[in-house]
Design an enzyme around this catalytic site. Structure first.
Site, PDB file in Angstrom:
ATOM      1  NE  ARG A  93      -2.841   2.745   2.785  1.00  0.00           N
ATOM      2  CZ  ARG A  93      -3.029   3.411   3.906  1.00  0.00           C
ATOM      3  NH1 ARG A  93      -2.983   2.790   5.072  1.00  0.00           N
ATOM      4  NH2 ARG A  93      -3.259   4.699   3.889  1.00  0.00           N
ATOM      5  CG  HIS A 138      -0.977   8.904   3.640  1.00  0.00           C
ATOM      6  ND1 HIS A 138      -1.118   7.549   3.855  1.00  0.00           N
ATOM      7  CD2 HIS A 138      -0.537   9.408   4.816  1.00  0.00           C
ATOM      8  CE1 HIS A 138      -0.783   7.242   5.105  1.00  0.00           C
ATOM      9  NE2 HIS A 138      -0.409   8.365   5.707  1.00  0.00           N
ATOM     10  CD  GLU A 183      -4.471   7.488  10.239  1.00  0.00           C
ATOM     11  OE1 GLU A 183      -3.897   8.534  10.572  1.00  0.00           O
ATOM     12  OE2 GLU A 183      -4.125   6.374  10.653  1.00  0.00           O
ATOM     13  CG  ASN A 322      -5.207   3.290   9.041  1.00  0.00           C
ATOM     14  OD1 ASN A 322      -5.526   2.396   8.269  1.00  0.00           O
ATOM     15  ND2 ASN A 322      -4.612   4.404   8.635  1.00  0.00           N
ATOM     16  CE1 TYR A 324       0.341   2.601  13.627  1.00  0.00           C
ATOM     17  CE2 TYR A 324      -1.700   3.584  12.847  1.00  0.00           C
ATOM     18  CZ  TYR A 324      -0.423   3.122  12.597  1.00  0.00           C
ATOM     19  OH  TYR A 324       0.085   3.175  11.337  1.00  0.00           O
ATOM     20  CD  GLU A 393      -1.548   3.711   8.291  1.00  0.00           C
ATOM     21  OE1 GLU A 393      -1.241   4.136   9.433  1.00  0.00           O
ATOM     22  OE2 GLU A 393      -1.698   4.457   7.315  1.00  0.00           O
TER      23      GLU A 393
HETATM   24  C1  GBH Z   1      -0.972   6.910  10.852  1.00  0.00           C
HETATM   25  O1  GBH Z   1      -1.383   7.953  11.679  1.00  0.00           O
HETATM   26  C2  GBH Z   1      -0.642   7.491   9.496  1.00  0.00           C
HETATM   27  O2  GBH Z   1      -1.498   7.011   8.489  1.00  0.00           O
HETATM   28  C3  GBH Z   1       0.780   7.331   9.102  1.00  0.00           C
HETATM   29  O3  GBH Z   1       1.085   8.227   8.096  1.00  0.00           O
HETATM   30  C4  GBH Z   1       1.654   7.483  10.316  1.00  0.00           C
HETATM   31  O4  GBH Z   1       3.000   7.478   9.991  1.00  0.00           O
HETATM   32  C5  GBH Z   1       1.351   6.343  11.250  1.00  0.00           C
HETATM   33  O5  GBH Z   1      -0.004   6.214  11.515  1.00  0.00           O
HETATM   34  C6  GBH Z   1       2.083   6.429  12.579  1.00  0.00           C
HETATM   35  O6  GBH Z   1       1.751   7.588  13.260  1.00  0.00           O
HETATM   36  O7  GBH Z   1       1.537  15.614  14.641  1.00  0.00           O
HETATM   37  O8  GBH Z   1       0.057  15.580  16.549  1.00  0.00           O
HETATM   38  O9  GBH Z   1      -0.458  14.247  14.669  1.00  0.00           O
HETATM   39  C7  GBH Z   1      -1.764   7.619  12.991  1.00  0.00           C
HETATM   40  C8  GBH Z   1      -1.931   8.877  13.784  1.00  0.00           C
HETATM   41  C9  GBH Z   1      -0.618  10.749  13.185  1.00  0.00           C
HETATM   42  C10 GBH Z   1      -0.428   9.744  15.362  1.00  0.00           C
HETATM   43  C11 GBH Z   1       0.660  11.509  13.422  1.00  0.00           C
HETATM   44  C12 GBH Z   1       0.849  10.506  15.593  1.00  0.00           C
HETATM   45  C13 GBH Z   1       1.996  12.517  15.144  1.00  0.00           C
HETATM   46  C14 GBH Z   1       1.638  13.527  16.153  1.00  0.00           C
HETATM   47  N1  GBH Z   1      -0.648   9.530  13.967  1.00  0.00           N
HETATM   48  N2  GBH Z   1       0.813  11.732  14.847  1.00  0.00           N
HETATM   49  S1  GBH Z   1       0.640  14.823  15.451  1.00  0.00           S
END
Ligand code: GBH
Length: 489
Positions: A93, A138, A183, A322, A324, A393
């Site tokens: 992806r 994205h 997202e 997605n 986490y 994800e």
């Molecule tokens: C996903 O976001 C994304 O799809 C991917 O691009 C990213 O690399 C991955 O997960 C891991 O983070 O700047 O305050 O948002 C999940 C949500 C978005 C949480 C980016 C952490 C960084 C802090 N993530 N975020 S902020």
């Protein structure tokens, strides 16, 4: 005799099948254009909002870095394909950089260089038996479109339709799974809350809601042109992927707020996936009431016309998820770190988030609570019925580029186990699982300080040397055995 044989065969099948994935279940890994490609100004590519944001606000990025070079996948894509092949991935992806393909943002000029790059990548994957899965958006919006208001300008639904059509025309013959958006909750909520990520505009409670309305319409337009112009000849699938944090009440008193928090996150799903369409009724009511109390002449959450509701409803072929992390919900006024997401709570609802002592603390925001994945999927099925879920994800980060990454291996094993339980015990139709990420890459405001790769990347090496970690070997073994059980050596 026969029945005895049958019984032992069943017993054997159950034992063996216990931690086996269903036939046809697919495993993949993901990346995104701005996070891996680099080559930010090569050829006729124009800047995206992340180029601008990282260049103009280095103080907002933990290490002051940008994605100018990142993993240099623009030049090294063949290495990425070879890695994907070695891992045995069924699909890869990746996302298209809108301003690389359409330097003008609008569809009057298609970049030869941009279209060739993605053509090569797609063909390279297919030649190696790997399915390309494409995300159209994205987060790297062309700066030229941001200058016109970006996701708060209703015209963007049309700009996005034209961009999507260009991509379907160029690649639809070979690409069978499409995501319109990665997202939306980050594109709208996180982006407009504090202005700490691109495009750097703080407009909480206003910008985020205008954004989601336009984004829903953009998604539906892309879906509908696929349906009409491309599905008959290409027969692919179109959807989007939502990030869900699983919320649990801290005390029984927090039950109602917790369900509201889940519904608020589902403003990115309900218009598309629910039977009734439109905003989740609980959210619509809550924001209307609050807006009135705040003196607004109308709800801050813009309404849809009946025509729009019907236009958006049902525009999906699968549910992209997605997942986490999870949070506990209690009442209170959120404060705290400005760059973390999920942030310390929801000012809109008046709730604060915390972790549970029994959940495993990971790096920064990434608390590991594997059952949250299964619970989230059960919630989705309860809301939207028997949908096909593709996990697009799931992954774990460490601050250090360690190679023997046992904590990541454990994260993957524990989450994959929940996927199996959801399939076997709950009967949920899950068809795909995706590791984030194939490579260490540019982790947005965390720059290069947060490593998500099952393959490490040496960012000090001009050749950006890639080395598979222990987790890559683990994942490859799961894929090869199509099971979480395999002979250990
Ligand atoms: C996903 O976001 C994304 O799809 C991917 O691009 C990213 O690399 C991955 O997960 C891991 O983070 O700047 O305050 O948002 C999940 C949500 C978005 C949480 C980016 C952490 C960084 C802090 N993530 N975020 S902020």
């Amino acid at each position: 005799m026969l029945s005895k044989l049958f019984i032992s065969a069943v017993v054997l099948a159950v034992c063996v099948a216990e931690r086996k994935f269903p036939p046809g279940f697919k495993f993949g890994a993901a990346t995104a254009s701005y996070q891996v490609e680099g080559a930010w100004n090569v050829s006729d590519k124009s800047p995206s909002i992340w180029d601008t944001f990282a260049h103009e606000n280095p103080e907002k990025i933990i290490d002051g870095s940008s994605g100018d070079v990142a993993c240099d996948s623009y030049h090294l894509w063949e290495t990425d394909v070879a890695l994907a092949k070695d891992l045995g991935l069924h699909f890869y992806r990746f996302s298209i950089s809108w301003s690389r393909l359409l330097p003008n943002g609008l569809a009057n000029v298609v970049s030869e260089d941009g279209s060739r790059y993605y053509n090569n990548l797609i063909d390279g994957l297919l030649e190696n038996g790997i399915e390309p899965v494409i995300t159209l958006f994205h987060w790297d919006l062309p700066q030229k479109l941001q200058d016109l208001g970006g996701w708060t300008n209703p015209e963007i639904a049309i700009w996005f339709e034209d961009y999507a059509r260009t991509a379907f025309e160029l690649y639809g013959d070979r690409v069978k799974t499409w995501l319109t958006f990665n997202e939306p909750i980050i594109i709208c909520d996180a982006a407009y809350e504090k202005g700490t990520i691109a495009p750097g505009i703080a407009s909480p409670g206003i910008g985020n809601f205008i954004c989601v309305k336009n984004l829903m319409l953009a998604h539906a337009r892309a879906y509908r042109i696929y349906d009409k112009e491309f599905r008959p000849k290409y027969n692919g699938k179109v959807g989007l992927t939502n990030n869900h944090v699983w919320y649990e009440p801290n005390t029984p008193d927090d039950e109602e707020n917790t369900e509201l928090a889940r519904d608020l996150a589902a403003i990115y799903a309900h218009p598309i996936y629910s039977k009734s369409g439109g905003w989740p009724p609980s959210v619509e009511e809550f924001i209307a009431k609050k807006s009135k109390e705040e003196g607004y002449p109308r709800s801050r959450l813009p309404s849809f016309t009946q025509e729009e509701i019907e236009f958006i409803r049902g525009t999906y072929d699968y549910y992209g998820l997605n997942y986490y992390t999870s949070r506990k919900v209690s009442s209170g006024v959120p404060t705290g770190s400005s760059i973390s997401w999920p942030s310390s709570g929801s000012p809109e609802i008046g709730i604060v988030f915390s972790s549970d002592p029994s959940w495993t603390a990971g790096y920064a925001w990434l608390v590991s609570y594997p059952p949250g994945l299964r619970k989230q999927m059960n919630w989705l099925v309860k809301q939207y019925g028997d949908i096909e879920i593709q996990i697009l994800e799931n992954g774990y980060s460490t601050p250090e580029p360690i190679m023997y990454d046992t904590s990541r291996v454990k994260y993957y094993e524990d989450h994959l186990e929940q996927v199996l339980l959801a399939i076997q015990e709950d009967g949920i139709n899950i068809t795909a699982y995706t590791a984030w990420s194939l490579l260490d890459n540019y982790e947005w405001t965390s720059g290069y300080t947060s490593r998500f790769g099952i393959v490490s990347v040496d960012f000090t090496d001009p050749m950006r040397k890639r080395t598979p970690r222990a987790s890559a070997y683990y994942y490859a073994t799961v894929i090869k055995n199509h099971s979480l059980d395999f002979p250990k050596h």
